[in-house]
Write an enzyme that holds these catalytic residues in place. Structure first.
Site, mmCIF file in Angstrom:
data_model
loop_
_atom_site.group_PDB
_atom_site.id
_atom_site.type_symbol
_atom_site.label_atom_id
_atom_site.label_comp_id
_atom_site.label_asym_id
_atom_site.label_seq_id
_atom_site.Cartn_x
_atom_site.Cartn_y
_atom_site.Cartn_z
ATOM 1 N N HIS A 87 100.565 12.435 25.153
ATOM 2 C CA HIS A 87 101.616 11.450 25.422
ATOM 3 C C HIS A 87 101.368 10.225 24.561
ATOM 4 O O HIS A 87 100.242 9.881 24.248
ATOM 5 C CB HIS A 87 101.613 11.045 26.911
ATOM 6 C CG HIS A 87 102.866 10.361 27.314
ATOM 7 N ND1 HIS A 87 103.082 9.029 27.067
ATOM 8 C CD2 HIS A 87 103.990 10.831 27.896
ATOM 9 C CE1 HIS A 87 104.291 8.704 27.516
ATOM 10 N NE2 HIS A 87 104.861 9.774 28.021
ATOM 11 N N ASP A 91 106.457 16.741 31.183
ATOM 12 C CA ASP A 91 107.359 17.867 30.859
ATOM 13 C C ASP A 91 106.714 19.220 31.083
ATOM 14 O O ASP A 91 107.395 20.237 31.139
ATOM 15 C CB ASP A 91 107.776 17.754 29.377
ATOM 16 C CG ASP A 91 108.416 16.410 29.086
ATOM 17 O OD1 ASP A 91 107.915 15.700 28.179
ATOM 18 O OD2 ASP A 91 109.362 16.064 29.800
HETATM 19 C C1 MLT Z 1 109.441 9.202 29.336
HETATM 20 O O1 MLT Z 1 109.230 9.352 30.554
HETATM 21 O O2 MLT Z 1 110.398 8.567 28.873
HETATM 22 C C2 MLT Z 1 108.547 9.941 28.391
HETATM 23 O O3 MLT Z 1 107.274 10.104 28.945
HETATM 24 C C3 MLT Z 1 108.477 9.327 27.008
HETATM 25 C C4 MLT Z 1 107.874 7.950 26.872
HETATM 26 O O4 MLT Z 1 107.629 7.232 27.850
HETATM 27 O O5 MLT Z 1 107.663 7.572 25.697
#
Ligand code: MLT
Length: 433
Positions: free
Chosen positions: A307, A364
């Protein structure tokens, strides 16, 4: 705390203010940098750049903390209801019983969507990706609610068009899905709560009674809460950027849906399931695909790991993994894809290659497995993400408007041709390239 940062650039030394947030985050305020020095900063993808001040969501990437308005996602998913979290994100406080029942009723009153919007939906080819249909129909909502174009609506008007969107998005999403599978659309059921009503509209078949499974409704409630906001991610930044030009809420949310569609963002949950299914189709040899993921010459990429902001683990993944286990065992579902996912996770988390690269399961990785268990098809997974993220987008858009943020206008460093004279077309072949 140090009050100023000292910058020495181009033979000039200047002081820049240092600002601190309520969670002791520190930033250097460079808003006067160009005026004072002619110099700008560059930060491709803005990964080290704060775009705004916000009081909505706090996350700590190192500690794996995620809170909405100060409440932990652990508390909110274990004790809260999605509409409570929607109210919290929009208005800053959890609703009391009276506020909740009014909010719930206001949303139930707005779930019906104009029949002409349904006619627009019906004109899309059935193979159209649901995210493209969703963003088109949300933008089209502006035509049915022109007052949402007013840049400075009253509090009551703004409340109404936020509620309309929160109420209508599941209906529009369900219609998009039903069209996609060639089944007649279902209309909202007044007696069902938000998540049960969505499952009802997705799954009820003509001439059959359909009662949503409470296990499925509870799991969906948790998934929507976990996706509700995530500070200045790509799609939320898109919503704020579009809204900063005084574009309407519906136009801004439509842009956010399109940003979320990308496989590097919300489309990742669809990509994860497609990856797990391809491993299953190939014989389920996880070790083979772990080796492929490590092989720089192999195009295979492990989706759903790592992430941008979480450095050790995504707190949402931990909660969703537990929910995936609970949902499948309570529903009596044995999904070989879940077994592959668990084997992949166990292998990756014990392999120094992935540990050193901080490649851990993110939000995800497991969400698609629950959606499958709830009977939601893969091409609808990102639509589910959009329904969950909608309150975060609206809350961030509302905050941006209330704090009178300036129009977004980043600068650049030009790397193209320097000044040159125009050459007549008949002369061009003669000019050395
Ligand atoms: C989100 O929840 O939007 C995703 O984890 C992507 C992010 O936070 O960059």
């Amino acid at each position: 705390m140090q009050e100023k940062a000292i910058l020495s650039v181009n033979g000039q030394e200047i002081e820049l203010p240092i600002v601190q947030g309520t969670e002791n985050e520190i930033a250097v305020d460079i808003s006067k940098l160009r005026a004072q020095t002619g110099v700008v900063t560059i930060d491709r993808g803005y990964k080290n750049t704060g775009a705004t001040f916000s009081g909505i969501t706090f996350l700590d990437g190192e500690k794996g903390i995620l809170r909405y308005r100060g409440y932990s996602i652990e508390d909110l998913t274990n004790k809260g209801d999605f509409l409570e979290v929607v109210y919290l994100l929009l208005f800053g406080e959890l609703p009391n019983e009276e506020q909740y029942s009014k909010f719930f009723k206001d949303i139930k009153d707005q779930e019906i969507v104009h029949e002409r919007l349904k006619k627009i939906s019906d004109e899309f080819p059935s193979g159209a990706h649901p995210m493209g249909v969703l963003s088109s129909l949300v933008s089209a909502l502006t035509a049915f609610h022109p007052n949402t174009l007013k840049p400075h609506a009253s509090e009551e008007e703004a409340y109404l068009y936020m509620v309309k969107l929160i109420a209508k998005l599941p209906t529009i999403a369900a219609w998009t899905y039903r069209k996609h599978i060639g089944r007649p659309a279902n209309y909202p059921c007044r007696s069902l709560d938000y998540t049960s009503n969505f499952l009802y509209m997705l799954n009820k078949m003509p001439n059959n009674e359909y009662t949503p499974n409470p296990i499925a409704s509870k799991a969906l409630n948790q998934l929507l809460i976990l996706h509700a906001d995530h500070e200045q991610n790509c799609s939320t930044s898109t919503v704020r950027m579009v809204g900063s030009s005084n574009a309407s809420l519906y136009a801004s949310i439509s842009a956010g849906i399109n940003a979320l569609w990308g496989p590097l963002h919300g489309g990742a949950n669809q990509a994860v399931i497609e990856m797990l299914e391809s491993i299953k189709e190939d014989g389920g040899d996880v070790d083979k695909f772990i080796a492929k993921a490590k092989d720089k010459n192999d195009p295979f990429r492990l989706m759903g790991f790592g992430h941008r902001v979480y450095k050790n683990f995504d707190p949402r993944a931990k909660l969703i993994k537990q929910s995936a286990d609970d949902v499948l065992s309570q529903l009596g579902i044995k999904d070989p894809v879940l077994d592959i996912a668990k084997k992949l996770e166990e292998t990756a988390l014990s392999d120094p290659y992935f540990i050193d690269r901080k490649l851990f399961p993110n939000v995800d990785f497991y969400s698609g497995i629950i959606y499958r268990a709830l009977g939601i098809p893969t091409e609808m997974f990102t639509v589910m993400f959009a329904i969950g993220r909608l309150p975060g987008w609206i809350a961030q858009w509302k905050e941006m408007r209330e704090t009178v943020e300036p129009i977004g206008r980043p600068r650049q460093i030009y790397t193209g041709e320097v000044a040159r004279d125009f050459v007549e077309i008949k002369e061009r072949d003669l000019v050395a390239q």
